[in-house]
Scaffold this motif. Structure first.
Motif, PDB file in Angstrom:
ATOM      1  N   LEU A 126      -4.060  -9.511  -2.620  1.00 27.98           N
ATOM      2  CA  LEU A 126      -3.237  -8.298  -2.522  1.00 27.98           C
ATOM      3  C   LEU A 126      -3.025  -7.677  -3.893  1.00 27.98           C
ATOM      4  N   VAL A 127      -2.899  -8.525  -4.915  1.00 31.11           N
ATOM      5  CA  VAL A 127      -2.697  -7.998  -6.265  1.00 31.11           C
ATOM      6  C   VAL A 127      -3.980  -7.334  -6.757  1.00 31.11           C
ATOM      7  N   LEU A 130      -4.019  -4.032  -5.167  1.00 35.70           N
ATOM      8  CA  LEU A 130      -3.135  -3.075  -5.854  1.00 35.70           C
ATOM      9  C   LEU A 130      -3.831  -2.496  -7.074  1.00 35.70           C
ATOM     10  N   SER A 134      -5.093   1.434  -7.567  1.00 43.45           N
ATOM     11  CA  SER A 134      -4.685   2.350  -8.631  1.00 43.45           C
ATOM     12  C   SER A 134      -5.882   2.834  -9.441  1.00 43.45           C
ATOM     13  N   VAL A 218      -1.270  -2.443   1.287  1.00 47.87           N
ATOM     14  CA  VAL A 218      -1.124  -1.785  -0.004  1.00 47.87           C
ATOM     15  C   VAL A 218      -2.090  -0.599  -0.112  1.00 47.87           C
TER      16      VAL A 218
ATOM     17  N   ILE B 216       5.602  -8.637  -2.155  1.00 47.86           N
ATOM     18  CA  ILE B 216       5.046  -7.301  -1.936  1.00 47.86           C
ATOM     19  C   ILE B 216       5.561  -6.697  -0.637  1.00 47.86           C
ATOM     20  N   PHE B 227       5.159  -5.189  -7.426  1.00 52.44           N
ATOM     21  CA  PHE B 227       4.857  -4.039  -6.572  1.00 52.44           C
ATOM     22  C   PHE B 227       5.600  -2.798  -7.059  1.00 52.44           C
ATOM     23  N   PHE B 230       4.013  -1.403 -10.097  1.00 50.18           N
ATOM     24  CA  PHE B 230       2.815  -0.635  -9.743  1.00 50.18           C
ATOM     25  C   PHE B 230       3.200   0.752  -9.260  1.00 50.18           C
ATOM     26  N   GLN B 231       4.248   0.802  -8.432  1.00 47.22           N
ATOM     27  CA  GLN B 231       4.601   2.099  -7.852  1.00 47.22           C
ATOM     28  C   GLN B 231       5.193   3.041  -8.876  1.00 47.22           C
TER      29      GLN B 231
END
Lengths: 265, 264
Positions: A126-127, A130, A134, A218, B216, B227, B230-231
């Motif tokens: 999941l990381v 992410l 991005s 995500v 998350i 998380f 990141f956002q």
């Protein structure tokens, strides 16, 4: 010396002490964690009621939602898992070769490859997702790369171990004929590693099917996006449909892998 | 001299394996199909690479200035991992025993095996979502999630380890007139204990990894911090968190190697 009266002990004093030390540390860590973790007891008492509420909202599963959105998302999930597994191989095979001590005999190479393998495994999928979301924006490409990068460590480590267990006799025979480096790899190592290679890849594919199902949370494509959307809208009957679809796919993937592995080995 | 010159009609030792070749062809066809089906293209990838260098540029130097926030997340992750591993291993000890087909009649082992398989089917994140809904945001949801995940994984391995033991020792202990508990403690456990330790340390490792992830979806720990960083596009803080996570996991592997060598 009277051996009958000798008192036999399974462990030496040092072994016993170190074992008790481990138990002691575990108990201390457990008690310490229980005391300081922030758990609200009311929430725990409330849990059965809340769960019953959730399942009652889920109950008439919205099967009509399957052709609308779930089917395409499931196909996408499977594609992410499969393509991710294939892309992994591009990176994992060279790293596995570098990590095997009977192919490359240099400590530097081992450290470099181990660094990449460990960091790939330490960062959760999941990381990774992410990170790639991005970079590439939300979508399938982030999911594929997240799956690929996460699997490198797993495939590379196991494949490296399989290469190290190869019987060196045929390799030496090939070397004695003056075969080139490439043909030793292809005709000496490859046939011996082949069964292990397929079973590692299939095993990882099975794991990747599970993992790609949640990457959408995500924003990295697949069934997770559908799941996230219906959860944000509190449409629990659609959530139940997505969960059921994931459940079926995971079971099917496991059955397929078990059957293929039976044939291969 | 006919024996030496007979190499003309000898079989090629490296003959083509058509089955494997067919598999590779299928794989290539699949790659082409899936690239088209999912709309992946080189331009898209190339465009992303520009963003990647931008992102990496913003990640260095890692920003450790919000030290206290990082530490509180880290400690919560550690607590989740420790509590869930110990509870999970404790539950798995019993479930594993009940699921072993050579110890229990099938009317006990079959339902227990189904329960274990059910725990294993769903990804921890999905279980975390369900627990966050039922017990609210926070560490409790994370702990419950990882307990379920641990049970799904090690109870199965425990059961398999127990099924592989030698029954001679069990019979020997039973012949002394020992009760059920003594049979388990003195004939089964000594045979499987070191493998149990191996599985348990592995599970502790993997709970440590997962405890940094369940946040998350709101189940507590460092994942939530990651998380939100990141956002908010705080990529330097993201880098700091990632470094801490990798360091934590390497430390965990180091510790479990020590524990494994003690119990060998």
């Amino acid at each position: 010396m009277n051996t009958i009266d000798h008192h036999w002990q399974r462990f030496t004093l040092k072994q016993k002490l170190s074992r008790y030390a481990v138990y002691l540390v575990l108990v201390i860590a457990f008690v310490q964690s229980i005391q300081s973790v922030e758990v609200i007891p009311e929430f725990l008492l409330d849990a059965p009621e809340q769960m019953a509420d959730m399942f009652s909202r889920m109950w008439p599963i919205d099967f009509a939602y399957y052709p609308v959105a779930v089917h395409d998302a499931m196909v996408e999930t499977l594609n992410i898992a499969t393509l991710g597994t294939l892309i992994t191989l591009i990176f994992a095979i060279p790293l596995a070769l570098m990590n095997a001590s009977n192919i490359v005999n240099s400590a530097w190479c081992h450290w470099i490859s181990r660094f990449f393998l460990v960091s790939s495994r330490s960062v959760n999928s999941l990381v990774w997702a992410l990170l790639f979301v991005s970079i590439f924006g939300p979508g399938v490409i982030a999911g594929v790369l997240a799956i690929a990068f996460r699997s490198i460590g797993f495939v590379g480590k196991l494949l490296g171990e399989a290469i190290e267990e190869v019987n060196m006799g045929s390799i030496e025979a090939l070397k004695a004929t003056g075969a080139s480096w490439m043909s030793i790899l292809l005709k000496g190592y490859w046939p011996q590693v082949l069964p292990a290679f397929f079973s590692i890849v299939l095993f990882r594919w099975d794991i990747n099917v599970r993992e790609s199902a949640v990457l959408g949370l995500v924003g990295a494509g697949g069934i997770g996006v559908v799941l996230d959307d219906s959860m944000n809208l509190f449409q629990w009957d659609r959530v139940a449909m997505s969960l059921l679809a994931i459940f079926v796919i995971v079971i099917l993937a496991e059955i397929v892998v078990v059957n293929i592995r039976k044939r291969l080995i | 001299m006919a024996g030496i010159n007979s190499s003309q009609n000898r079989e090629n030792p490296f003959k083509q394996n058509w089955f494997v070749t067919a598999i590779w062809l299928l794989v290539i066809c699949y790659v082409v199909y899936s690239f088209n089906a999912m709309g992946l293209s080189w331009e898209r990838f190339n465009e992303g690479l520009g963003h990647a260098s931008n992102l990496l540029g913003r990640m260095v130097p890692p920003n450790f200035s919000r030290w206290s926030l990082l530490m509180s997340g880290l400690i919560e992750s550690l607590e989740i991992a420790v509590i869930s591993s110990i509870c999970g291993i404790f539950i798995s000890l019993f479930l594993g025993l009940f699921a072993a087909r050579n110890m229990m009649p099938s009317w006990i082992s079959t339902p227990v095996r189904t329960l274990i398989a059910l725990c294993r089917t769903f990804h921890p994140v999905i279980i975390a979502i369900l627990f966050v809904k039922s017990v609210g945001f926070g560490a409790l949801a994370g702990i419950l999630t990882l307990v379920v995940a641990s049970v799904g994984f090690i109870a199965k391995l425990f059961a398999e380890a127990i099924e592989e033991i030698s029954l001679k020792q069990v019979e020997a202990i039973r012949a002394t007139g020992a009760g059920f508990t003594s049979i388990i403690l003195f004939s089964v456990m000594p045979q499987v204990f070191s493998r149990f330790i191996g599985f348990s340390t592995y599970q502790l490792d993997s709970n440590l990894r997962n405890s940094t992830m369940v946040g998350i979806v709101g189940a507590g720990g460092l994942g939530g911090t990651l998380f939100s960083a990141f956002q908010r596009f705080d990529y330097d803080f993201v880098a700091a968190i990632l470094i801490i996570i990798i360091a934590l996991i390497m430390f965990g592997e180091f510790l479990s190697n020590i524990v494994r060598s003690i119990f060998r």
